[in-house]
Design a protein around this motif. Sequence first.
Motif, PDB file in Angstrom:
ATOM      1  N   GLU A 257       0.809  -1.219   0.000  1.00 32.91           N
ATOM      2  CA  GLU A 257       0.000   0.000   0.000  1.00 32.91           C
ATOM      3  C   GLU A 257       0.842   1.270   0.000  1.00 32.91           C
ATOM      4  N   ARG A 258       2.136   1.119   0.187  1.00 31.11           N
ATOM      5  CA  ARG A 258       2.961   2.317   0.415  1.00 31.11           C
ATOM      6  C   ARG A 258       2.933   3.310  -0.747  1.00 31.11           C
ATOM      7  N   ALA A 259       3.038   2.820  -1.991  1.00 27.69           N
ATOM      8  CA  ALA A 259       3.092   3.731  -3.135  1.00 27.69           C
ATOM      9  C   ALA A 259       1.835   4.596  -3.211  1.00 27.69           C
ATOM     10  N   GLU A 260       0.661   3.970  -3.033  1.00 29.49           N
ATOM     11  CA  GLU A 260      -0.600   4.717  -3.082  1.00 29.49           C
ATOM     12  C   GLU A 260      -0.688   5.694  -1.918  1.00 29.49           C
ATOM     13  N   ARG A 261      -0.302   5.266  -0.730  1.00 30.68           N
ATOM     14  CA  ARG A 261      -0.350   6.131   0.450  1.00 30.68           C
ATOM     15  C   ARG A 261       0.627   7.295   0.330  1.00 30.68           C
ATOM     16  N   ARG A 262       1.765   7.059  -0.304  1.00 33.87           N
ATOM     17  CA  ARG A 262       2.744   8.128  -0.470  1.00 33.87           C
ATOM     18  C   ARG A 262       2.189   9.235  -1.354  1.00 33.87           C
ATOM     19  N   ILE A 263       1.503   8.846  -2.434  1.00 28.79           N
ATOM     20  CA  ILE A 263       0.884   9.854  -3.295  1.00 28.79           C
ATOM     21  C   ILE A 263      -0.141  10.659  -2.501  1.00 28.79           C
ATOM     22  N   GLU A 264      -0.913   9.970  -1.682  1.00 27.92           N
ATOM     23  CA  GLU A 264      -1.913  10.649  -0.849  1.00 27.92           C
ATOM     24  C   GLU A 264      -1.246  11.600   0.138  1.00 27.92           C
ATOM     25  N   ALA A 265      -0.134  11.153   0.739  1.00 22.06           N
ATOM     26  CA  ALA A 265       0.564  11.986   1.730  1.00 22.06           C
ATOM     27  C   ALA A 265       1.150  13.239   1.098  1.00 22.06           C
ATOM     28  N   LEU A 266       1.544  13.148  -0.175  1.00 20.12           N
ATOM     29  CA  LEU A 266       2.174  14.287  -0.856  1.00 20.12           C
ATOM     30  C   LEU A 266       1.158  15.200  -1.519  1.00 20.12           C
ATOM     31  N   THR A 267      -0.131  14.906  -1.351  1.00 25.95           N
ATOM     32  CA  THR A 267      -1.180  15.768  -1.892  1.00 25.95           C
ATOM     33  C   THR A 267      -1.579  16.801  -0.835  1.00 25.95           C
ATOM     34  N   PRO A 268      -1.420  18.107  -1.137  1.00 27.23           N
ATOM     35  CA  PRO A 268      -1.756  19.131  -0.159  1.00 27.23           C
ATOM     36  C   PRO A 268      -3.205  19.027   0.315  1.00 27.23           C
ATOM     37  N   VAL A 269      -3.416  19.279   1.601  1.00 27.18           N
ATOM     38  CA  VAL A 269      -4.752  19.233   2.177  1.00 27.18           C
ATOM     39  C   VAL A 269      -5.251  20.663   2.347  1.00 27.18           C
ATOM     40  N   GLU A 270      -6.493  20.904   1.916  1.00 24.31           N
ATOM     41  CA  GLU A 270      -7.072  22.234   2.076  1.00 24.31           C
ATOM     42  C   GLU A 270      -7.327  22.499   3.567  1.00 24.31           C
ATOM     43  N   VAL A 271      -6.851  23.636   4.029  1.00 27.17           N
ATOM     44  CA  VAL A 271      -6.999  24.001   5.435  1.00 27.17           C
ATOM     45  C   VAL A 271      -7.781  25.312   5.516  1.00 27.17           C
ATOM     46  N   THR A 272      -8.840  25.320   6.302  1.00 23.89           N
ATOM     47  CA  THR A 272      -9.637  26.533   6.489  1.00 23.89           C
ATOM     48  C   THR A 272      -9.195  27.231   7.764  1.00 23.89           C
TER      49      THR A 272
END
Length: 218
Positions: A202-217
Amino acid sequence: PGKKKEAKARAIELLDRVGIPDPDKRADEFPHQFSGGMRQRVMIAMALMNTPKVLIADEPTTALDVTIQAQILELLQNLQTEFGSSIVLITHDMGVVSQMSDRVMVMYGGRLAESGPRRDVMRDPLHPYTWGLMGSIPPTDGSRTPRLAAIPGAPISPNDTDRDRCLFSPRCRFATDACRPTPPLVMHKPGHMDSCVLPLAERAERRIEALTPVEVTL
């Protein structure tokens, strides 16, 4: 008197070696009379005074502009060749890591999270904290990124007594109950190990998710 004279001569020799102009005159000056880059060079000269086998460089490029940073890193590489010393480089700058290191050890809260050859760690990082550090590097291909992928939360406090767990888990979006007790280091291929419990598949998929910026309000 003879030893003092020898010590000063050695100091002048090393100041000259690390690129301080007029070293015989500058040897008698005070720190406030030097620029930041020159003070860094003087510290390196002091560390080399006794020709050490291991030189520990703790954030050697912090607070220096990029031009001076490049000069300091080039100086360290040249001195390593000349003196035959090994260098332990402590830094949060992953660009410096990619340029200088043979092996990389990623630490969090004083505990090893991931370790391996530079090529493996930089190209195929395994631990979520390493992903977070990689996400802090701006792109170098000219593309524009609207936001870097920041690591949420705050660094672990030295007073935190709950240490029987993955210390990064309070800041990790992939943390589960399996992060407690402290996960062991696992070797995945020669020389490359980490302490994350995520299934390797699962690491490759999770890494892409981790490197995707999260919108912060705010």
